[in-house]
Scaffold this motif. Structure first.
Motif, short mmCIF file in Angstrom:
data_model
loop_
_atom_site.label_atom_id
_atom_site.label_comp_id
_atom_site.label_asym_id
_atom_site.label_seq_id
_atom_site.Cartn_x
_atom_site.Cartn_y
_atom_site.Cartn_z
N PRO A 6 0.83 -1.21 0.00
CA PRO A 6 0.00 0.00 0.00
C PRO A 6 0.86 1.26 0.00
CG PRO A 6 -0.75 -1.58 1.64
CD PRO A 6 0.58 -2.08 1.15
N ASP A 7 0.47 2.22 -0.81
CA ASP A 7 1.23 3.47 -0.90
C ASP A 7 0.35 4.50 -1.60
OD1 ASP A 7 3.26 5.34 -0.80
OD2 ASP A 7 4.80 3.91 -1.41
N ASP A 8 0.87 5.70 -1.77
CA ASP A 8 0.10 6.76 -2.43
C ASP A 8 0.85 7.29 -3.64
OD1 ASP A 8 -2.05 8.46 -2.78
OD2 ASP A 8 -1.08 10.09 -1.68
N THR A 9 1.57 6.43 -4.31
CA THR A 9 2.32 6.86 -5.48
C THR A 9 1.39 7.06 -6.67
OG1 THR A 9 2.73 4.64 -6.30
CG2 THR A 9 4.25 5.46 -4.65
N LEU A 10 1.94 7.65 -7.72
CA LEU A 10 1.15 7.85 -8.95
C LEU A 10 0.68 6.51 -9.51
CD1 LEU A 10 0.12 9.57 -11.30
CD2 LEU A 10 2.40 9.42 -12.32
N ALA A 11 1.55 5.51 -9.48
CA ALA A 11 1.18 4.20 -10.01
C ALA A 11 0.04 3.58 -9.21
CB ALA A 11 2.39 3.27 -10.01
N HIS A 12 0.03 3.78 -7.90
CA HIS A 12 -1.04 3.22 -7.07
C HIS A 12 -2.39 3.84 -7.41
CE1 HIS A 12 2.29 1.65 -4.69
NE2 HIS A 12 1.43 0.90 -4.03
N ARG A 13 -2.41 5.09 -7.88
CA ARG A 13 -3.68 5.76 -8.15
C ARG A 13 -4.22 5.49 -9.56
NH1 ARG A 13 -2.12 11.69 -6.88
NH2 ARG A 13 0.00 10.87 -6.99
N VAL A 113 3.26 -5.03 -9.99
CA VAL A 113 2.94 -5.89 -8.84
C VAL A 113 2.94 -5.08 -7.54
CG1 VAL A 113 3.78 -7.83 -7.45
CG2 VAL A 113 3.80 -7.97 -9.94
N ARG A 114 3.91 -4.18 -7.39
CA ARG A 114 3.98 -3.41 -6.15
C ARG A 114 2.82 -2.43 -5.99
NH1 ARG A 114 5.19 1.22 -3.72
NH2 ARG A 114 6.34 1.14 -1.74
N SER A 115 2.25 -1.97 -7.09
CA SER A 115 1.25 -0.91 -7.03
C SER A 115 -0.18 -1.40 -7.26
CB SER A 115 1.58 0.17 -8.06
OG SER A 115 1.55 -0.36 -9.38
N THR A 116 -0.39 -2.70 -7.44
CA THR A 116 -1.73 -3.20 -7.79
C THR A 116 -2.14 -4.34 -6.88
OG1 THR A 116 -1.16 -2.71 -10.09
CG2 THR A 116 -3.18 -3.95 -9.70
N ARG A 117 -3.32 -4.21 -6.28
CA ARG A 117 -3.84 -5.30 -5.45
C ARG A 117 -4.24 -6.48 -6.33
NH1 ARG A 117 -8.51 -2.73 -1.91
NH2 ARG A 117 -9.14 -2.14 -4.04
N VAL A 118 -4.18 -7.67 -5.74
CA VAL A 118 -4.50 -8.87 -6.50
C VAL A 118 -5.95 -8.84 -6.97
CG1 VAL A 118 -4.67 -11.38 -6.38
CG2 VAL A 118 -2.76 -10.21 -5.26
#
Length: 234
Positions: A6-13, A113-118
């Motif tokens: 979990p994070d708030d990076t651009l890729a996570h959004r 993988v780091r920025s996307t939930r399964v």
């Protein structure tokens, strides 16, 4: 390392469908262009993608260290000839460039993988590919993402246990054989438990998946994916 964090990076959004489109476009471009200049540009793109997901390059390379055995071994094998001069370095250059392209694709996949939930990955696949094929692919991807970290943890536990019992003093082939045997035994045991858990929870082919929606951030991401896909045709 190669799991969702979990994070708030651009890729996570970003929407997972946008990230999948970028991955597909990047892979197509990397496999189409073999020139060193093109690989240099793709390297810069890879570093930018890693930065958007806040992925640490050195830690990711360490996590992929076992893949280097195959990526590094292929050029060596390609450079060996069956007659004089026995070793032809120029013959291994194409294989070396191919291995480097695969490494770039692996690094881009690490950012995904780091920025996307399964669950989001499964939802993106099932909503992009309709019908049973999408369900099968979504379930397969979800199981792989959930299963691989567990198997890696099992192998690490086995290695730590061997080190604690002075197993590191054994020959390399004995250690590799023990780790492979115990690792397979753990994998089959995990598979049996997973099968039992799926039956106990009345496994559903089409469960309620999370809602996905594009935002303004996805517009440039889809544009980049389109540019990458078109560049593969040039």
């Amino acid at each position: 390392m190669l799991t969702y964090e979990p994070d708030d990076t651009l890729a996570h959004r970003l929407d997972p469908r946008s990230k999948l489109a970028i991955q597909i476009g990047f892979a197509a471009t990397a496999l189409s262009h073999t020139a060193p200049r093109a690989l240099a540009v793709l390297t810069l793109v890879t570093l930018a993608i890693l930065a958007t997901a806040r992925v640490r390059l050195l830690q990711t390379l360490y996590a992929y260290r076992f893949a280097f055995v195959f990526l590094g071994g292929a050029p060596l094998l390609a450079s060996i000839t069956l007659g004089p001069p026995w070793v032809d370095p120029s013959a291994g250059v194409d294989s070396l460039l191919a291995s480097y392209r695969v490494l770039l694709i692996l690094l881009v996949s690490a950012a995904y993988v780091r920025s996307t939930r399964v669950r989001d990955s499964r939802a993106a696949i099932q909503r992009t590919i309709p019908g049973k094929p999408g369900q099968l692919l979504g379930i397969g991807v979800a199981l792989v993402f959930r299963f691989l970290p567990v198997l890696r943890a099992d192998v690490k536990t086995i290695r730590d246990a061997m080190a604690a019992r002075l197993g590191t003093e054994r020959a390399a082939h004995e250690r590799a054989g023990t780790i492979a045997l115990l690792g397979l035994e753990r994998a089959f045991d995990r598979a049996d438990r997973l099968s039992l858990a799926l039956q106990a929870r009345c496994f559903a082919w089409n469960p309620t998946l999370p809602r996905l929606s594009f935002s303004r951030l996805d517009a440039p991401a889809l544009g980049i994916a389109l540019v990458l896909a078109l560049s593969a045709l040039l």
